[in-house]
Design a protein around this motif. Structure first.
Motif, PDB file in Angstrom:
ATOM      1  N   TRP A  27      27.690  91.159  59.992  1.00 23.33           N
ATOM      2  CA  TRP A  27      26.254  90.957  60.038  1.00 23.33           C
ATOM      3  C   TRP A  27      25.953  89.601  59.451  1.00 23.33           C
ATOM      4  O   TRP A  27      26.867  88.864  59.091  1.00 23.33           O
ATOM      5  N   ARG A  28      24.676  89.244  59.366  1.00 22.32           N
ATOM      6  CA  ARG A  28      24.266  87.919  58.888  1.00 22.32           C
ATOM      7  C   ARG A  28      24.928  87.593  57.549  1.00 22.32           C
ATOM      8  O   ARG A  28      24.952  88.426  56.649  1.00 22.32           O
ATOM      9  N   VAL A  29      25.456  86.383  57.461  1.00 20.06           N
ATOM     10  CA  VAL A  29      26.058  85.927  56.211  1.00 20.06           C
ATOM     11  C   VAL A  29      25.213  84.828  55.596  1.00 20.06           C
ATOM     12  O   VAL A  29      24.492  84.111  56.281  1.00 20.06           O
ATOM     13  N   GLU A  30      25.307  84.732  54.311  1.00 22.30           N
ATOM     14  CA  GLU A  30      24.697  83.640  53.543  1.00 22.30           C
ATOM     15  C   GLU A  30      25.832  82.881  52.875  1.00 22.30           C
ATOM     16  O   GLU A  30      26.948  83.396  52.743  1.00 22.30           O
ATOM     17  N   ALA A  31      25.555  81.681  52.435  1.00 28.41           N
ATOM     18  CA  ALA A  31      26.574  80.859  51.785  1.00 28.41           C
ATOM     19  C   ALA A  31      27.172  81.554  50.559  1.00 28.41           C
ATOM     20  O   ALA A  31      28.319  81.319  50.209  1.00 28.41           O
ATOM     21  N   SER A  32      26.417  82.438  49.938  1.00 24.92           N
ATOM     22  CA  SER A  32      26.897  83.140  48.748  1.00 24.92           C
ATOM     23  C   SER A  32      27.901  84.246  49.073  1.00 24.92           C
ATOM     24  O   SER A  32      28.562  84.757  48.181  1.00 24.92           O
ATOM     25  N   HIS A  33      28.013  84.634  50.335  1.00 22.71           N
ATOM     26  CA  HIS A  33      28.992  85.651  50.734  1.00 22.71           C
ATOM     27  C   HIS A  33      30.345  84.975  50.926  1.00 22.71           C
ATOM     28  O   HIS A  33      30.506  84.162  51.820  1.00 22.71           O
ATOM     29  N   CYS A  34      31.288  85.335  50.120  1.00 19.62           N
ATOM     30  CA  CYS A  34      32.623  84.737  50.185  1.00 19.62           C
ATOM     31  C   CYS A  34      33.623  85.762  50.691  1.00 19.62           C
ATOM     32  O   CYS A  34      33.643  86.895  50.197  1.00 19.62           O
ATOM     33  N   PRO A  35      34.458  85.382  51.652  1.00 18.26           N
ATOM     34  CA  PRO A  35      35.486  86.322  52.107  1.00 18.26           C
ATOM     35  C   PRO A  35      36.401  86.783  50.979  1.00 18.26           C
ATOM     36  O   PRO A  35      36.921  87.889  51.014  1.00 18.26           O
TER      37      PRO A  35
END
Length: 74
Positions: A27-35
């Motif tokens: 789903w939508r990711v933001e820059a704060s979402h890290c794999p």
């Protein structure tokens, strides 16, 4: 197309290399979402493991290992 993770944001889908693996957002990711954080908080992180990155991909595309996105210069 696979690219190095660099804090992508949007709906994508994005296929990114991070720490030797390829991930795709669900789903939508933001820059704060890290794999790199997906194992510790999978319910709130849109990235999902797809496969290991090949040696060629890591060499030519990149292989970030830090959850701090690189800042672009300019």
């Amino acid at each position: 197309m696979v690219e190095a993770w660099s804090g992508q944001s949007g709906r994508g889908p994005f296929d990114v290399i991070f720490d030797g693996n390829v991930y795709r957002n669900r789903w939508r990711v933001e820059a704060s979402h890290c794999p790199g954080d997906v194992e510790s908080a999978p319910e709130g992180n849109p990235w999902r493991f797809l496969r290991e990155a090949t040696a060629d991909e890591r060499e030519t595309i990149g292989n970030p290992t830090s959850c701090e996105p690189e800042k672009s210069s300019g």
